[in-house]
Design an enzyme around this catalytic site. Structure first.
Site, PDB file in Angstrom:
ATOM      1  N   TYR A 110      35.386  38.945  30.252  1.00  0.00           N
ATOM      2  CA  TYR A 110      36.421  39.679  29.527  1.00  0.00           C
ATOM      3  C   TYR A 110      36.129  41.169  29.376  1.00  0.00           C
ATOM      4  CZ  TYR A 110      37.860  34.956  28.428  1.00  0.00           C
ATOM      5  OH  TYR A 110      38.256  33.652  28.525  1.00  0.00           O
ATOM      6  N   HIS A 134      47.277  37.636  30.586  1.00  0.00           N
ATOM      7  CA  HIS A 134      45.892  37.169  30.476  1.00  0.00           C
ATOM      8  C   HIS A 134      44.975  38.259  31.003  1.00  0.00           C
ATOM      9  CE1 HIS A 134      46.787  32.992  29.448  1.00  0.00           C
ATOM     10  NE2 HIS A 134      47.803  33.096  30.291  1.00  0.00           N
TER      11      HIS A 134
END
Length: 150
Positions: free
Chosen positions: A22, A99
């Site tokens: 991430y 996302h």
């Protein structure tokens, strides 16, 4: 125009959670970039994050009459939650799914989104840019829709 931005479970941990997947950007930094782009586009944005599915559903129901669209990063709920899909549909507002990572390149259970078939579009795998491109796309979808009805 007003857009609700919904961040799903565990996104409050961005910056420390699995940085190899991430990155190191925090949720506050993402929101800052979203608000800056919203200012450029002359739209209002309200951001909401919860780790609780019920809280997200309550927020959708409460924001329905004050927003024109929803930008949603459902996180893991996108793969599992029929009630999130139902909550998004109940708003009667267009939504874009985003996302940070590319679910299609991850574990098999992440490759199916329960909400994507009802979304205006999905932007995934581009980190922070997924949010910004999703916001631009939603803005143009709503703006063009308004122009078609004049």
């Amino acid at each position: 125009m007003r857009i609700a931005v919904i961040h799903g479970p565990n996104l409050n941990m961005l910056g420390v959670r699995e940085p190899e997947l991430y990155g190191t950007v925090t949720l506050a930094e993402i929101d800052g970039q979203i608000f800056a782009l919203a200012s450029e586009l002359d739209i209002e944005v309200e951001a909401f994050q919860s780790n609780c599915e019920g809280a997200i559903l309550d927020y959708l129901a409460q924001s329905r009459d004050r927003v024109d669209g929803v930008l949603v990063n459902p996180a893991g709920l996108g793969h599992t939650s029929v009630v999130l899909l139902d909550g998004l549909l109940a708003t009667g507002r267009p939504f874009v799914e985003v996302h940070l990572t590319n679910p299609a390149a991850r574990e098999a259970f992440r490759r199916r989104s329960r909400i994507a078939p009802a979304a205006v579009g999905t932007v995934a795998g581009l980190g922070l840019q997924s949010y910004l491109l999703g916001l631009r796309g939603l803005y143009h979808h709503i703006h063009e829709g308004d122009a078609k009805h004049r």
